[in-house]
Design an enzyme around this catalytic site. Sequence first.
Site, short mmCIF file in Angstrom:
data_model
loop_
_atom_site.label_atom_id
_atom_site.label_comp_id
_atom_site.label_asym_id
_atom_site.label_seq_id
_atom_site.Cartn_x
_atom_site.Cartn_y
_atom_site.Cartn_z
N ASP A 150 6.03 5.22 7.76
CA ASP A 150 5.66 6.18 6.56
C ASP A 150 7.10 6.95 6.80
O ASP A 150 6.89 7.27 7.76
CB ASP A 150 4.49 6.11 6.92
CG ASP A 150 3.54 6.35 4.99
OD1 ASP A 150 5.00 6.70 4.07
OD2 ASP A 150 2.75 7.65 4.96
N ASN A 196 3.83 -1.82 -3.21
CA ASN A 196 4.45 -1.53 -3.47
C ASN A 196 5.29 -1.77 -4.65
O ASN A 196 6.70 -1.37 -5.21
CB ASN A 196 5.26 -1.92 -2.39
CG ASN A 196 5.11 -1.23 -1.17
OD1 ASN A 196 5.27 -1.23 0.17
ND2 ASN A 196 4.79 0.23 -0.98
C1 FPP Z 1 7.98 3.88 3.98
O1 FPP Z 1 7.80 5.02 2.87
C2 FPP Z 1 7.92 2.46 4.13
C3 FPP Z 1 7.81 1.52 3.43
C4 FPP Z 1 7.38 1.66 2.19
C5 FPP Z 1 9.17 0.31 3.48
C6 FPP Z 1 8.97 0.51 4.90
C7 FPP Z 1 10.53 -0.48 4.77
C8 FPP Z 1 11.30 -0.21 6.17
C9 FPP Z 1 11.05 0.45 6.98
C10 FPP Z 1 12.53 -1.24 6.07
C11 FPP Z 1 12.44 -2.82 6.01
C12 FPP Z 1 11.92 -3.33 6.81
C13 FPP Z 1 11.82 -4.24 7.36
C14 FPP Z 1 11.20 -4.84 9.04
C15 FPP Z 1 13.11 -5.14 7.83
P1 FPP Z 1 7.89 5.79 1.90
O2 FPP Z 1 9.25 4.82 0.73
O3 FPP Z 1 6.37 5.47 1.58
O4 FPP Z 1 8.08 6.98 1.92
P2 FPP Z 1 7.65 8.40 1.26
O5 FPP Z 1 6.13 8.99 1.81
O6 FPP Z 1 8.05 9.22 2.48
O7 FPP Z 1 7.59 8.26 0.20
#
Ligand code: FPP
Length: 249
Positions: A28, A76
């Site tokens: 996250d 998501n």
């Molecule tokens: C949370 O950060 C992260 C995600 C919803 C996606 C995770 C994806 C990756 C790390 C890249 C792709 C993954 C792989 C395995 C290739 P957020 O966007 O919710 O952050 P925030 O809460 O700060 O907005």
Amino acid sequence: MKTEPVDQDLLKQIDLDRLPKHIAIIMDGNGRWAKRRRLPRIAGHRAGIRAVRQAVEASARVGIPYLTLYAFSVENWKRPHTEVKLLMGLLRQYLKKEINELNRQNIRLEVIGRINELPKPVVDDLKNTLEETRKNTGMRLVLALNYGARAELVDAVQELLEKAKQNGAIKVDESMLSEHLYTRGFPDPDLLIRTSGELRLSNFLLWQVAYAELWVTETLWPDFTQKDLFQAIVDFQKRERRYGGLGLS
Ligand code: FPP
């Protein structure tokens, strides 16, 4: 792959005979990482891939048998279409680029979630990577994609109902339910890591983390390093796990 220097002192503190069998990570903070730098959110996700590589390499290096990463939840899809599209693109890029590295490290890919609802090109790339890494005998890297723990439980109950329809009444117990989850055959996570300081489970592996130790860090996912993972393992090994009993001492 560019590997960061490893903190040898920290590494030495890890007891290799008492490693977690399964580490699960809620990655996250990509968005906040980007926002702090006045960059678009996708730059945070891109930087998040770097952290994925570090976590995978660090886990494989110490001999963790299972690593599960929460990469895309059923919730998501509510994000703007452009972000979802870019995330799917990043996932495809990761799979294509990483196959050789996964094979070099003897890592086998697994996926959990409602995979067939993902866009067809993503499903095809996933199937290809699953096949290409199928014979690897080292760590299992489990990507949770279009994953929701409630959806998983609903799917398990649905399968059990189908079974009951065919075979007559069945008696359901905990192990039977476990065998109908997407994670069938995997040990339950014993260590659950969450980055960016939020104290939530966010519909992740609700059944499987019943006895997991939780380790939360303020570090945003793109800044997560091998050192963080080793620190989580060291801290995990200091905890006394009692599973509702009174413990050993
Ligand atoms: C949370 O950060 C992260 C995600 C919803 C996606 C995770 C994806 C990756 C790390 C890249 C792709 C993954 C792989 C395995 C290739 P957020 O966007 O919710 O952050 P925030 O809460 O700060 O907005």
